[in-house]
Design a protein around this motif. Sequence first.
Motif, PDB file in Angstrom:
ATOM      1  N   MET A  16      80.813 151.955  67.205  1.00  0.00           N
ATOM      2  CA  MET A  16      81.913 151.187  67.755  1.00  0.00           C
ATOM      3  C   MET A  16      82.872 150.561  66.654  1.00  0.00           C
ATOM      4  N   SER A  17      84.219 150.752  66.782  1.00  0.00           N
ATOM      5  CA  SER A  17      84.979 150.308  65.756  1.00  0.00           C
ATOM      6  C   SER A  17      85.273 148.828  65.809  1.00  0.00           C
TER       7      SER A  17
ATOM      8  N   LYS B  60      88.064 147.234  65.863  1.00  0.00           N
ATOM      9  CA  LYS B  60      88.986 147.191  67.115  1.00  0.00           C
ATOM     10  C   LYS B  60      88.167 147.023  68.237  1.00  0.00           C
ATOM     11  N   GLU B  61      87.285 147.995  68.674  1.00  0.00           N
ATOM     12  CA  GLU B  61      86.761 148.195  69.763  1.00  0.00           C
ATOM     13  C   GLU B  61      85.784 146.837  70.144  1.00  0.00           C
TER      14      GLU B  61
ATOM     15  N   LYS C 214      87.943 143.758  70.978  1.00  0.00           N
ATOM     16  CA  LYS C 214      88.317 143.843  72.359  1.00  0.00           C
ATOM     17  C   LYS C 214      87.160 143.520  73.246  1.00  0.00           C
ATOM     18  N   THR C 215      85.993 144.007  73.020  1.00  0.00           N
ATOM     19  CA  THR C 215      84.866 143.750  73.787  1.00  0.00           C
ATOM     20  C   THR C 215      84.519 142.339  73.946  1.00  0.00           C
TER      21      THR C 215
ATOM     22  N   ASP D 138      87.268 140.476  75.970  1.00  0.00           N
ATOM     23  CA  ASP D 138      87.364 140.898  77.359  1.00  0.00           C
ATOM     24  C   ASP D 138      86.284 139.983  77.973  1.00  0.00           C
TER      25      ASP D 138
END
Length: 76
Positions: free
Chosen positions: A1-2, A4-5, A8-9, A12
Amino acid sequence: MSIKEANKTLFDARKAFKDYIDYKQISVDELANYIGKTPSYVYQLLGGQANNRQAYVYVNKLFTYTNYDGENWLEL
């Protein structure tokens, strides 16, 4: 997972809990009173600024108090 990801997780997860307490009409003042902290600290928890072991414990207490079944965005 980057990175950025991952960010975002985390975003969220925090947003899902904020939306849940808004939907249930639970105020930040009520949450602060329950855990014995200030509303400012609760905002720090919800925003991800408080991120130590104790913050993890407080987030779990808030989940229990509100009957939220999502995942804690903090790690031990």
